[in-house]
Motif scaffolding. Structure first.
Motif: not given
Length: 44
Positions: A6-10, A14-20, A22-23, A27-31
């Protein structure tokens, strides 16, 4: 098959999200994460 990235809009990383969902960089939310293909291009 590769893990979805995923690409973080904040922060723009380019990341693989945390278990919750988030970036892991800022730390940006999944949204705020947009799925990308293996080349880093946004998926439709």
């Amino acid at each position: 098959m590769a893990e979805q990235k995923y690409r973080c809009l904040v922060c723009g990383a380019i990341v693989t999200p945390n278990e919750d969902g988030s970036c892991p960089v800022c730390g940006a939310p999944f949204e705020m994460l947009v799925p990308v293909d293996e080349n880093g291009n946004d998926l439709p």
